[in-house]
Design an enzyme around this catalytic site. Sequence first.
Site, PDB file in Angstrom:
ATOM      1  N   HIS A   1       0.838  -1.861  -0.116  1.00 53.93           N
ATOM      2  CA  HIS A   1       0.236   0.048  -0.389  1.00 53.93           C
ATOM      3  C   HIS A   1       1.089   0.978  -0.018  1.00 53.93           C
ATOM      4  O   HIS A   1       0.694   2.467  -0.704  1.00 53.93           O
ATOM      5  CB  HIS A   1      -0.821   0.002   1.268  1.00 53.93           C
ATOM      6  CG  HIS A   1      -1.362  -1.393   1.563  1.00 53.93           C
ATOM      7  ND1 HIS A   1      -2.254  -1.022   3.122  1.00 53.93           N
ATOM      8  CD2 HIS A   1      -1.919  -2.090   0.861  1.00 53.93           C
ATOM      9  CE1 HIS A   1      -3.331  -2.734   2.321  1.00 53.93           C
ATOM     10  NE2 HIS A   1      -2.887  -3.295   1.486  1.00 53.93           N
TER      11      HIS A   1
ATOM     12  N   CYS B   1      -2.512  -0.788 -18.769  1.00 55.87           N
ATOM     13  CA  CYS B   1      -2.101  -0.977 -17.494  1.00 55.87           C
ATOM     14  C   CYS B   1      -1.535  -1.002 -16.857  1.00 55.87           C
ATOM     15  O   CYS B   1      -1.270  -2.525 -16.959  1.00 55.87           O
ATOM     16  CB  CYS B   1      -2.667  -0.295 -16.807  1.00 55.87           C
ATOM     17  SG  CYS B   1      -4.577   0.292 -17.453  1.00 55.87           S
TER      18      CYS B   1
END
Length: 754
Positions: A365, A679
Amino acid sequence: MREAGPRVLLKRLREMMAEALEPQERLDRIVREIAQNMVAEVCSLYILRADSVLELYATEGLNPKAVHLAQLRLGQGLVGTIAASARPLNLTDAQKHPAFTYLPETGEEVYHSFLGVPVLRAGRTLGVLVVQNRTMRHYREDEVEALETVAMVVAEMIATGDLARLNRPGIELDLRRSVSLKGIVFNEGIGLGHVILHEPRIVVTNLFNEDSERELERLEEALSSLRLSIDDMLSRRDVAFEGEHRAVLEAYRMFANDRGWVRRLEEAVRNGLTAEAAVEKVQSDMRARMLHMTDPYLRERMSDFDDLANRLLRQLMGRGPDAIAEIMPKDAILVARSMGAAELLDYPRERLRGLVLEEGAPTSHIVIVARAIGVPTVGQVKGVVSLAENGDAIIVDGEDGQVHLRPQADIEAAYAEKVRFRARRQQLYRELRHEPAVTKDGVPIELLMNAGLAVDLPQLAQSGAAGIGLFRTELQFMVALTFPRVEAQERLYREVLDAADGKPVTFRTIDIGGDKVLPYFKSAQHEENPALGWRAIRLTLDRPALLRTQIRALLKAAGGRELKVMLPMVTLVDEIRQARAIIDREVRHLSRFAYLLPTSLKLGAMIEVPALLWQLDELMQAVDFVSVGSNDLFQFVTATDRGNTIVADRFDPLCVPFLRLLRQIVQAGQAGHTPVTLCGELAGRPISAMALLGVGFRSISMAAASIGPVKAMLRELPLQELTELMDRLLANHAAKHDIRAELTQFAARHDIPL
């Protein structure tokens, strides 16, 4: 040791530290005082130099001519063993110990009993303090404790730099030496600045107590307050504090109530230290011992203990949580073991030049957020937290994964020039942002940017991106303490669409699970392999209320505009049909209450799971667009865990099999008249972006910082010629070609900037 010996000794040391003495005279008096107080015939101080040699700096009892001449390598002899292990040695007959090394210049052969303790500061060994006697005796536990306490005071003397005047040309102490550490690049870029420790060690300056009973009271008050605060954290509804989960808090509570720890703290206070100094001493001792443990569970518990001790120090010294902002330099390089995603956003972005982590993975994260705000990041830099001090000069090289702590002048100058060169290139890219993304032979290419937070939005205009090809909606969930309500989600999505100002935006539905664990949402069971487990669309189809809430927020935010929604980690085309049914239900619900709906709604899917490769024709009919998630697709196709440093770089994404697979997806999209975008990290590097264009991609999405370099490349690219080259390289007989080398040579022949 005589009655009240430690207290008398500490008092004498305090007086000596206050006197105006030359460094060598101060050391000589210290060892003399220790020897006298401990009824030892010898007291010697060895200090660790930057070249890993322990040098005798002062002695009482050994040959005085041996000072600065007697030397032992780290790990050599009894002294070297103590320094390497950070553990004391208490021997009745030192010469019988297998590590004993005879130094004839010292004249120590007549001494038998030996007690040596490491001189520790923040878990780092700065030297070794030794006492010896002729008679064979075993030093008592209270004597060991007393010598360790004295060693702590000596460590502070070394750390203050007072001994630097003793250095001779070419010899420097270990504390301030330059260190170069190797890690893994998590986000590209170069940062020069000064260290700010995320959990800063609090430097204890008041070492000696005047009233032991009062210090014991202060310690007990702080411990009680700490225990109450931990109980309060555990009773909170979200069961989290600064992103740390319940298991960590339970470990904190266990440590805070550990009688052994408290007893050691109290003993250090009774020996004459302040409560703060006692915490620092016990923390340093424990850290030094546990750093040598190989059990990963115990090492992790050490991190919990460190955090707890720091909290106790802050309680004792009255430091609030905002104190760190007061010492944050304008060119801060943040150094941490690990961090929560939200915590990085607490630091002023304009002061942040880089991030160094001892732990982490490219997909963690904190790294995702660091990329989003454009902070150069290097991770898995072992030992950097214990080596660094607040204010140390530091360089983060996000190109080759190097971290230079307290760099030498020539290294600093070289990197300063490197930064200037990068700045000139960035200026070139800024000048290109209004230029069309068109190849040299006139083929238009759509360059999109990836985003996930409101802080990303200004980069849309600054980078010259044609739109947002991937908006990671889960980042909003990851930086929150509880599930964002529908109103908060709607507000963010509307802000994104407003910032895009008519440019296309593709919102990926919440992609949590796997490595993206939310502190307030846990799986019902432990997953052995979470990357292949309950995550992304699997989770939201099982918990449809999550998906319905998000879709409702998206529909309301996009009222009167186009809405593009993409589903992550699709494995079966039927999952798309299930998701579409949930979306249609929300559209009907909002229509019933006369909400303004999007002018068009396009549904897409990410190709990340290899199973979709055998459903491509059906997939292209079921969606309005597809996007290849190259990071996960490559990981799954090659069975390579990206977070595993042993295998992460084993296979090259620019290999023939993977590029053939990507070309197959492009061709399926063309046959089904379905737009295809890619992506992922492949799109963001000029050489791999060149390969993607060569296999047929005309739309790619990347980090905002990558758009300039990729646009500079493609504007010099003869695409037709490249396509012919790629066709030849991907033909069956070319399976052994080094695609990366071939593309590098092609770029050199055509003056294409990479």
